[in-house]
Design a protein around this motif. Structure first.
Motif, PDB file in Angstrom:
ATOM      1  N   LEU A 145       0.874  -1.171   0.000  1.00  0.00           N
ATOM      2  CA  LEU A 145       0.000   0.000   0.000  1.00  0.00           C
ATOM      3  C   LEU A 145       0.912   1.223   0.000  1.00  0.00           C
ATOM      4  CD1 LEU A 145      -2.975   0.897   0.203  1.00  0.00           C
ATOM      5  CD2 LEU A 145      -2.743   0.870   2.671  1.00  0.00           C
ATOM      6  N   HIS A 147       1.456   5.472  -0.901  1.00  0.00           N
ATOM      7  CA  HIS A 147       0.772   6.742  -1.127  1.00  0.00           C
ATOM      8  C   HIS A 147       1.816   7.835  -1.325  1.00  0.00           C
ATOM      9  CE1 HIS A 147      -2.319   9.582  -1.389  1.00  0.00           C
ATOM     10  NE2 HIS A 147      -2.525   9.865  -0.126  1.00  0.00           N
ATOM     11  N   MET A 167      -4.713   2.628   6.926  1.00  0.00           N
ATOM     12  CA  MET A 167      -5.258   3.261   5.728  1.00  0.00           C
ATOM     13  C   MET A 167      -4.340   4.354   5.214  1.00  0.00           C
ATOM     14  SD  MET A 167      -8.081   5.858   7.347  1.00  0.00           S
ATOM     15  CE  MET A 167      -7.523   7.315   6.448  1.00  0.00           C
ATOM     16  N   HIS A 169      -5.043   7.959   2.455  1.00  0.00           N
ATOM     17  CA  HIS A 169      -6.212   8.776   2.129  1.00  0.00           C
ATOM     18  C   HIS A 169      -5.829   9.828   1.105  1.00  0.00           C
ATOM     19  CE1 HIS A 169      -8.624  12.513   3.538  1.00  0.00           C
ATOM     20  NE2 HIS A 169      -9.326  11.884   2.619  1.00  0.00           N
ATOM     21  N   SER A 271     -10.787   9.127  -1.446  1.00  0.00           N
ATOM     22  CA  SER A 271     -10.558   7.732  -1.801  1.00  0.00           C
ATOM     23  C   SER A 271      -9.665   7.167  -0.707  1.00  0.00           C
ATOM     24  CB  SER A 271      -9.869   7.624  -3.165  1.00  0.00           C
ATOM     25  OG  SER A 271      -9.502   6.278  -3.412  1.00  0.00           O
ATOM     26  N   ILE A 272     -10.128   6.106  -0.049  1.00  0.00           N
ATOM     27  CA  ILE A 272      -9.421   5.594   1.121  1.00  0.00           C
ATOM     28  C   ILE A 272      -9.079   4.121   0.937  1.00  0.00           C
ATOM     29  CG2 ILE A 272      -9.477   5.304   3.623  1.00  0.00           C
ATOM     30  CD1 ILE A 272     -11.546   7.541   3.736  1.00  0.00           C
ATOM     31  N   PRO A 273      -7.862   3.824   0.490  1.00  0.00           N
ATOM     32  CA  PRO A 273      -7.396   2.434   0.509  1.00  0.00           C
ATOM     33  C   PRO A 273      -7.083   2.018   1.947  1.00  0.00           C
ATOM     34  CG  PRO A 273      -6.174   3.764  -1.083  1.00  0.00           C
ATOM     35  CD  PRO A 273      -6.919   4.702  -0.197  1.00  0.00           C
ATOM     36  N   THR A 275      -5.911  -1.562   4.674  1.00  0.00           N
ATOM     37  CA  THR A 275      -5.524  -2.968   4.830  1.00  0.00           C
ATOM     38  C   THR A 275      -5.208  -3.266   6.289  1.00  0.00           C
ATOM     39  OG1 THR A 275      -4.038  -4.725   4.078  1.00  0.00           O
ATOM     40  CG2 THR A 275      -3.057  -2.557   4.400  1.00  0.00           C
ATOM     41  N   ALA A 282     -10.432  -0.628  -0.865  1.00  0.00           N
ATOM     42  CA  ALA A 282     -10.587   0.823  -0.896  1.00  0.00           C
ATOM     43  C   ALA A 282     -12.068   1.155  -0.897  1.00  0.00           C
ATOM     44  CB  ALA A 282      -9.912   1.413  -2.128  1.00  0.00           C
ATOM     45  N   SER A 292     -10.450   6.331  -8.516  1.00  0.00           N
ATOM     46  CA  SER A 292      -9.831   5.076  -8.080  1.00  0.00           C
ATOM     47  C   SER A 292     -10.098   4.031  -9.163  1.00  0.00           C
ATOM     48  CB  SER A 292     -10.413   4.605  -6.748  1.00  0.00           C
ATOM     49  OG  SER A 292     -10.034   5.458  -5.703  1.00  0.00           O
ATOM     50  N   TYR A 294      -8.805   0.277 -11.148  1.00  0.00           N
ATOM     51  CA  TYR A 294      -8.069  -0.949 -10.860  1.00  0.00           C
ATOM     52  C   TYR A 294      -7.922  -1.816 -12.107  1.00  0.00           C
ATOM     53  CZ  TYR A 294     -12.760  -3.049 -10.480  1.00  0.00           C
ATOM     54  OH  TYR A 294     -14.040  -3.467 -10.720  1.00  0.00           O
ATOM     55  N   SER A 306      -5.021   5.878  -8.256  1.00  0.00           N
ATOM     56  CA  SER A 306      -5.871   6.990  -8.672  1.00  0.00           C
ATOM     57  C   SER A 306      -5.947   7.086 -10.192  1.00  0.00           C
ATOM     58  CB  SER A 306      -5.344   8.311  -8.088  1.00  0.00           C
ATOM     59  OG  SER A 306      -4.006   8.509  -8.489  1.00  0.00           O
TER      60      SER A 306
END
Length: 709
Positions: A145, A147, A167, A169, A271-273, A275, A282, A292, A294, A306
């Motif tokens: 993950l 960011h 998370m 964000h 958008s909040i991934p 784990t 997400a 978001s 995939y 994104s």
């Protein structure tokens, strides 16, 4: 080392000074061992300091790695995680509150049996160069993950680099101030057999001064300790637009409505991934204001970002592309090795408890309470005299109130505002005019609440909050109001609703006697809080702050001043979560007034003089072809739509999130007044104090009233 899953590991940010570093290590080990856990050992984390810049180097922590095991090998994973969480929080609070000059460098990015976080004040391509572990071919992971963004509403620091413990964000939580203050107020109700007396040592759950993402992550972590799953927690905090969706199942609607009684949405474009090692997924905000996308590959990889194209993939290897839709959740179950679609995730979660049955039994709707027969009367001075006290003008009557009562819509003007700021005006000004609405800090598009009606909602609930560790029917013992701008008939229903002992209503006058000396307003405010506190101690869970009864001797406390002061003082004494505040006031008549009252903690507002003015306008045929009660409904609807517009300007969809968020700055009240009565409000221009407020808004108007008798 114990077998996989039987121990936790974390990188630990520590002070550079050796003596302070040693102190932090000793305290962390103390709290770990104090909770029946075992420190298995420490490891130096190999880093290359040559790759970081000057500013990052000045604040760079010393980084070590800690390994923690179970003392009792039979201890289940949930209990182990509870103890890890408790030990870490207590060490964190102890060191943050110490006098160490480098206490702010102490931080654990994670302390988990499943995940380990490598982060820092680094440009993205330097992460693997700085952390030499990431270059080691023996380091293998089944998930990552990442960011590439720093906090934009706080100054970047090592601990605020993303991701956080559960998370990351991309976006902006616009309702942050209200979310945090309401979470802190719920601490007073928190009890847990798992934590016992240790729970008080975990407070504050949300640390001050952190970014919106960091503070949300802290709440996510707490909710996981209540036994909820990570997908369920994300559904609570970032719910999809359920209120007006005709296609949503009753079970899912019931889940969202039940949880709206417990927790307001953390609202804003996001958008909040997330784990926890078992799941990675997400969730997208209800407006879908952050992209978001995939890709699923044929050889078993899932890539979400994104934008598409962040990783080069052979087109022949692509199984499918997709995008996350507003309010939806994308989830991979790492243990099962499969993607779970949004419907499957949520249907499983919403069927865990009989939410619909609990709501039907406990949630009371104001519209379903029968009204008392006959007129509602109060012994008061003539309306004209009271209008003088509360500063009503012909403009208020003709161009604001009358059009709203006639059409149900907020009046529209074509001219810009040439009104001088209140503190410089020669004319009497209501205290609302000393406040201006704030706007979002970053790239935050406004909403169109008319075209996007499906995602907006202004309903609120009244009653006491309860312990969030419990998942039972008590959580939804609330009184729901669809439009919290209410008529005096609605307020009378609330006051006299005796069929349900869950709602105990207390009316507190916001008046004081003039002419007895100096500082009368200040004394009255203090006494008002004492009355509110006493009412709560006696079981009250709905408080009405009322300025009815104004006359030549009794002056009104400005409603916004009263509302904000009660709201904040009850926070301070640990009683705010036990009560809802209703404002019964002659002051508010335009949208800005109501927005401020909700922004500073009100849950319902009755503008009773407006009700009387509308009655006269109907009787005098100024309002045509509309019955009195319909005219009141029109006015309340127009104010509700206006509040929606104000919220939408800053990208907020629900009044439940806007309430208490204090999204205003003050212009023209001095710092002492703001800090005492409107805490956490931005003020850049000094101005009048409490004594001037007392003179301007009460004593002078009472004298004018006497003069006109």
């Amino acid at each position: 080392m114990p077998k996989e899953g039987e121990y936790a590991v974390s990188n630990v940010f520590l002070p550079k000074k050796e003596n302070q570093r040693k102190y932090c290590i000793e305290k962390l080990e103390h709290y770990i061992e104090n909770h029946g856990l075992v420190v298995l050992g420490w490891r130096e984390v190999p880093v290359d300091t040559s790759v970081i810049g000057r500013i990052a180097s000045e604040t760079e922590p010393y980084i070590k790695q800690i390994f923690v095991g179970k003392h009792d090998k039979k201890q289940d994973d949930f209990t182990f995680n509870l103890k890890l969480f408790t030990a870490r929080k207590q060490a964190e609070h102890h060191i943050n509150n110490s006098k160490l000059s480098e206490s702010k460098r102490f931080y654990l990015p994670s302390l988990s049996t499943k995940t380990i976080i490598f982060k820092g004040l680094l440009i993205p391509e330097d992460i693997k160069l700085y952390y030499k572990d990431l270059q080691d071919p023996s380091l293998v992971t089944r998930l990552a993950l990442v960011h590439q963004r720093f906090s934009t509403n706080t100054f970047p620091t090592w601990d605020l680099a993303q991701p956080f413990r559960y998370m990351c964000h991309n976006g902006e939580i616009n309702t942050l101030r209200g979310n945090v203050s309401r979470t802190l107020s719920r601490q007073e109700l928190m009890e847990s057999d798992w934590f016992g007396d240790d729970i008080k040592r975990l407070f504050p759950i949300i640390l001050p001064g952190k970014s919106d993402s960091a503070q949300m992550d802290m709440l996510v972590e707490l909710l996981l300790m209540t036994g909820r799953s990570l997908p369920e927690v994300m559904m609570m905090l970032v719910p999809e637009a359920w209120e007006k969706n005709p296609n949503m199942s009753e079970a899912k609607k019931a889940f969202y409505e039940y949880n709206s009684c417990i927790m307001e949405p953390w609202d804003g474009p996001a958008s909040i991934p997330f784990t926890d090692g078992n799941y990675i997924g997400a969730v997208l905000d209800r407006n879908g204001l952050r992209p978001s996308r995939y890709t699923v590959t044929k050889d078993g990889f899932v890539i979400m970002s994104s934008e598409t194209g962040v990783i080069e993939i052979d087109p022949k290897n692509i199984e499918r592309h997709g995008r996350l839709e507003p309010g939806k959740m994308f989830l991979v179950n790492m243990n099962q090795g499969r993607i779970i679609n949004d419907e499957e995730i949520k249907e499983d979660i919403v069927s865990k408890h009989p939410y619909k049955k609990w709501l039907d039994k406990n949630l009371v709707h104001l519209k379903d309470i029968p009204a008392k027969k006959g007129p509602i009367k109060h012994k008061e001075d003539a309306l004209e005299k009271r209008q003088i006290v509360f500063g009503y003008t012909e403009e208020d009557l003709r161009t604001i109130i009358l059009p709203m009562a006639q059409t149900g819509k907020e009046p529209i003007g074509s001219m810009g505002s040439d009104t001088p700021i209140a503190v410089l005006s020669d004319k009497p000004q209501l205290i609302y005019n000393y406040f201006k609405q704030l706007f979002a800090q970053v790239t935050n598009p406004p909403l169109d609440g008319i075209r996007e009606k499906l995602i907006t909602d202004i309903s609120l609930t009244l009653g006491s909050d309860t312990n969030i560790f419990k998942i039972n029917e008590d959580q939804c013992r609330k009184l729901k109001i669809q439009n919290p701008v209410i008529s005096k008939h609605d307020l009378d229903k609330i006051k006299n609703y005796t069929n349900n002992p869950d709602f105990v209503v207390t009316t507190i006058p916001i008046l004081y006697e003039v002419g007895k000396g100096l500082n009368e307003l200040e004394s009255a405010l203090v006494n008002m809080v004492k009355q509110a506190s006493k009412a709560i101690d006696e079981g009250g869970n709905i408080i009405i702050l009322s300025d009815r009864g104004v006359n030549s001797k009794m002056a009104p406390i400005p409603a916004l001043l009263a509302c904000s002061y009660v709201n904040h003082e009850l926070y301070k004494i640990g009683k705010r979560a036990k009560v809802s505040i209703i404002i019964e006031s002659a002051e508010p008549r335009e949208v800005h007034h109501f927005a401020l009252l909700f922004g500073y903690g009100a849950s319902a507002i009755n503008p009773y003089i407006v009700n009387e003015i509308v009655y006269n306008q109907v009787q005098d045929k100024e309002i045509e072809n509309v019955e009195y009660l319909d005219a009141i409904i029109n006015y309340n609807k127009a104010i509700g739509m206006g509040i929606l517009k104000v919220m939408n300007k800053i990208g907020i969809s629900t009044l439940n999130s806007y309430r208490g968020a204090q999204l205003f700055e003050c212009i023209g009240l001095n710092t002492k007044v703001v800090e005492e009565y409107f805490p956490n409000t931005i003020t850049r221009i000094q101005g009048i104090g409490l004594r001037e407020i007392e003179k301007k808004f009460t004593i002078d108007t009472i004298r004018l009233m006497v003069k006109n008798q």
